[in-house]
Design a protein around this motif. Structure first.
Motif, short mmCIF file in Angstrom:
data_model
loop_
_atom_site.label_atom_id
_atom_site.label_comp_id
_atom_site.label_asym_id
_atom_site.label_seq_id
_atom_site.Cartn_x
_atom_site.Cartn_y
_atom_site.Cartn_z
N VAL A 226 -2.44 6.48 5.87
CA VAL A 226 -2.04 4.94 5.20
C VAL A 226 -3.24 4.27 5.19
O VAL A 226 -3.90 4.15 6.47
CB VAL A 226 -0.80 4.48 5.76
CG1 VAL A 226 -0.31 2.98 5.27
CG2 VAL A 226 0.40 5.30 6.06
N HIS A 227 -3.38 3.55 4.20
CA HIS A 227 -4.74 2.72 4.37
C HIS A 227 -4.48 1.63 5.08
O HIS A 227 -3.45 0.87 5.39
CB HIS A 227 -4.84 2.00 2.85
CG HIS A 227 -6.18 1.22 2.63
ND1 HIS A 227 -6.35 -0.17 3.11
CD2 HIS A 227 -7.40 1.62 2.52
CE1 HIS A 227 -7.56 -0.35 2.91
NE2 HIS A 227 -8.43 0.48 2.54
N GLU A 228 -5.58 1.01 5.91
CA GLU A 228 -5.51 0.41 7.13
C GLU A 228 -5.21 -0.96 6.65
O GLU A 228 -4.48 -1.56 7.54
CB GLU A 228 -6.98 0.42 7.85
CG GLU A 228 -8.17 -0.16 6.79
CD GLU A 228 -9.47 0.03 7.48
OE1 GLU A 228 -9.77 0.65 8.56
OE2 GLU A 228 -10.36 -0.18 6.60
N ASP B 287 -0.11 -1.25 9.57
CA ASP B 287 0.82 -1.87 10.68
C ASP B 287 2.11 -2.41 10.03
O ASP B 287 3.06 -2.02 10.57
CB ASP B 287 0.04 -2.93 11.30
CG ASP B 287 -1.13 -2.69 12.24
OD1 ASP B 287 -1.20 -1.36 12.54
OD2 ASP B 287 -2.05 -3.23 12.54
N ARG B 288 2.12 -2.93 9.00
CA ARG B 288 3.33 -3.41 8.38
C ARG B 288 3.81 -2.23 7.78
O ARG B 288 5.26 -2.30 8.20
CB ARG B 288 2.97 -4.19 7.13
CG ARG B 288 2.79 -5.71 7.32
CD ARG B 288 2.76 -6.46 5.96
NE ARG B 288 1.40 -6.17 5.22
CZ ARG B 288 1.66 -6.12 3.87
NH1 ARG B 288 2.58 -6.56 3.26
NH2 ARG B 288 0.55 -5.63 3.35
N ILE C 292 1.43 10.01 11.74
CA ILE C 292 0.92 9.06 10.71
C ILE C 292 -0.52 8.40 11.23
O ILE C 292 -0.42 8.26 12.49
CB ILE C 292 2.02 7.89 10.37
CG1 ILE C 292 1.72 6.80 9.30
CG2 ILE C 292 2.55 7.35 11.68
CD1 ILE C 292 2.66 5.96 8.62
N ARG C 293 -1.32 8.08 10.40
CA ARG C 293 -2.66 7.57 10.61
C ARG C 293 -3.15 6.67 9.85
O ARG C 293 -3.02 6.98 8.59
CB ARG C 293 -3.66 8.67 11.71
CG ARG C 293 -3.91 9.58 10.30
CD ARG C 293 -4.85 10.51 11.01
NE ARG C 293 -6.25 10.10 11.52
CZ ARG C 293 -6.61 10.19 13.05
NH1 ARG C 293 -5.80 10.75 13.53
NH2 ARG C 293 -7.77 9.68 13.12
N PRO C 294 -3.94 5.57 10.18
CA PRO C 294 -4.62 4.92 9.02
C PRO C 294 -5.92 5.53 8.57
O PRO C 294 -6.45 6.48 9.25
CB PRO C 294 -4.99 3.82 9.91
CG PRO C 294 -5.10 4.05 11.29
CD PRO C 294 -4.40 5.20 11.53
N PHE C 295 -6.45 5.13 7.37
CA PHE C 295 -7.77 5.45 6.85
C PHE C 295 -8.31 4.32 6.20
O PHE C 295 -7.64 3.55 6.06
CB PHE C 295 -7.52 6.71 5.92
CG PHE C 295 -6.74 6.41 4.56
CD1 PHE C 295 -5.37 6.31 4.31
CD2 PHE C 295 -7.74 5.86 3.50
CE1 PHE C 295 -4.93 6.07 3.18
CE2 PHE C 295 -7.16 5.33 2.27
CZ PHE C 295 -5.83 5.50 2.13
N SER C 296 -9.70 4.47 6.13
CA SER C 296 -10.09 3.09 5.39
C SER C 296 -10.68 3.54 3.96
O SER C 296 -10.87 2.37 3.26
CB SER C 296 -11.50 2.40 6.40
OG SER C 296 -12.27 3.72 6.72
#
Ligand code: NAD
Length: 495
Positions: A298-300, A304-305, A397-401
């Motif tokens: 998920v895009h950073e 969080d949301r 699940i993890r963020p990416f930029s």
């Protein structure tokens, strides 16, 4: 006992016990109760089934029927499934554990699959041959399609009747005869398929169903010299064995194996829609789906949301016996598989992952293989939780930029079955779709599957494609017929 539960092998148009009289237990995963016993086929039974399929192919004329004649049987099977849809869906629930609404959908799809391949069988008559233009005018040539022969179909437990349909329908449409072995934990609906085919008047030997252990009945199919083609869906480990067995006598082989599929969500996505499809991508069928999107990136900017919303909705999923109205998550398929999924969650925790929600047996469920839907964060990229299939309701699940980072993470896998992307920017979504190294790509959704479209994986996720016209090709050989079409002499040896 359910009225329709059958327990015998279906071989050469007859119901028979295993040669040694052995059976194995059918367990309802919602209650852990033994609800039935089914014949455990031996290598001897498989040999009888293969010889019946051989005779049906070589002597009795199944491949010689017109496509339209075979299509009539396929449509009768489709009608037979539909006529008993709710009853068969119920059997699937007590055998596999999935919620009734999902099972009902599967059974309707299985019927649709027989109808679809009936249509393709009809088309075989319309296009019996393809003319080939040769550079030498003294010759004419054409290509014709012919059935491969006897197909051994070995299937898993996650979509029992549907996986049977994906193999049996195109094989019969093509003119092959079949020996089908369902997974040992879900045999019931495959036996109903045999009963429906029997009622439809399918000639003896054209479809044979042998229930039993993979290591015995399955192994006997893959080792049998008179089987021409192996069609397999299941784990990579067994897929490798099948390919090795096929290598000995050059059997045709198609493999649909596992995956660890990514879902990339960009920051222009609607959060609720993304959460809905992320959930559908991993909790449908308790996550026991080869194409499940189990790695979510998920895009950073919205991570969080989105995570908070995903956790909130995931906690609301109604867990229970699949026969209860409104249940959206049933038990896992078996005690053995349940233990494996729990062990995978423990291993993830030991490797540093955080459990954002789930991870345990839900409260109030003392019996049954129930597991809370589980979300893992902080999953190390080199850990098994990120890299290996868990085959349960467990998502990492993890963020990416950046887009480059997302596609690199998505493709960093030995698997390549499916991938999904969500973005309102169609051009970007197409660019990402083109960049995925996977056989199935979803844009703005995850999992919807259509009989018309090709299904299969890149890399270690398999070889060949099922469904659509590609699924029919799996069961066809191509023959060229070339004619010396001139009165001239060849004059090479005899001048
Ligand atoms: P599995 O490989 O253990 O079993 C699949 C089938 O192979 C069963 O019928 C089993 O009895 C049989 N088998 C086992 N050992 C055998 C042997 N030595 N010789 C011949 N047959 C043998 O897999 P499973 O646990 O039933 O299913 C889960 C796996 O299937 C997962 O890895 C999943 O990703 C994969 N899967 C893939 C797809 C797809 O379309 N790509 C679909 C569903 C499941």
């Amino acid at each position: 006992m359910e009225r329709t539960m059958r327990s015998k092998l279906y071989i050469d148009g007859k119901w028979m016990a295993a040669a040694n009289g052995r059976t194995f237990d059918v367990v309802n995963p919602a209650t852990e109760e033994v609800i039935h016993k089914v014949a455990a086929a031996t290598a001897k039974d498989v040999d009888v089934a293969v010889k019946a399929a051989r005779r049906a192919f070589d002597k009795d004329g199944w491949p010689k029927l017109s496509g339209a004649q075979r299509a009539k049987y396929l449509r009768a099977i489709a009608d037979g499934i539909r006529a008993r849809q709710a009853e068969i869906a119920r059997l699937e629930v007590i055998d596999n554990g999935k919620p009734f609404a999902e099972a009902d959908w599967d059974i309707a799809d299985a019927a649709g699959c027989f109808d679809f391949y009936a249509g393709l069988a009809d088309e075989l008559d319309n296009n019996p041959e393809e003319p080939i233009t040769l550079p030498d005018a003294r010759f004419t040539s054409k290509a014709v399609k012919e059935p491969i022969g006897v197909a051994g179909a070995i299937i898993p437990w996650n979509y029992p009747l549907l996986m049977a349909a994906w193999k049996v329908a195109p094989a019969l449409a093509a003119g092959c005869t079949v020996v089908l072995k369902p997974a040992e934990v879900t045999s019931l609906t495959a036996l109903e398929l045999a009963a429906i085919a029997d009622e439809a008047g399918l000639p003896p030997g054209v479809l044979n169903v042998v229930t039993g252990a993979g290591s015995v009945a399955g192994q006997a199919i893959i080792d049998h010299r008179q089987v021409d083609k192996l069609a397999f869906t299941g784990s990579g480990a067994v897929g490798s064995k099948i390919m090795a067995a096929a290598a000995r006598d050059i059997k045709r082989v198609s493999l649909e194996l596992g995956g660890k599929s990514p879902f990339v969500v960009f920051d222009d996505a609607d959060i609720d829609e993304a959460v809905e499809w992320i959930m559908f991508g991993i909790f449908w069928n308790q996550g026991q789906v080869c194409s499940a999107t189990s790695r979510v990136l998920v895009h950073e900017g919205i991570y969080d949301r989105l995570l908070a919303r995903l956790v909130e909705e995931t906690k609301k999923i109604r867990i229970g016996n699949g026969l209860e109205e409104g249940v959206l998550l049933g038990p896992l398929v078996s005690g053995r598989h349940y233990e494996q999924v729990l062990a995978a969650i423990e291993a993830a925790k030991a490797a540093g992952a955080t459990v954002a929600c789930g991870g345990n047996r839900p409260e109030g469920f003392d019996k049954g293989y129930y597991l809370e839907p589980t979300i893992l964060t902080d999953v190390a990229l080199d850990s098994d939780a990120w890299r290996e299939e868990i085959f349960g309701p467990v998502v990492c699940i993890r963020p990416f930029s950046t887009e480059e980072e997302a596609i690199a993470l998505a493709n960093d896998s030995r698997f390549g079955l499916a991938a999904a992307v969500m973005s309102k920017d169609d051009v970007r979504a197409e660019r990402i779709a083109a960049g995925f190294r996977a056989g199935i790509v979803w844009i703005n959704c995850s999992q919807p599957t259509f009989t018309e479209a090709p299904w299969g994986g890149y890399k270690e996720s398999g070889i060949g494609r099922e469904l659509g016209r590609w699924g029919l090709e799996n069961y066809l050989e191509t023959k060229q017929i070339t004619r010396f079409a001139t009165g001239e002499k060849w004059r090479w040896y005899i001048k």
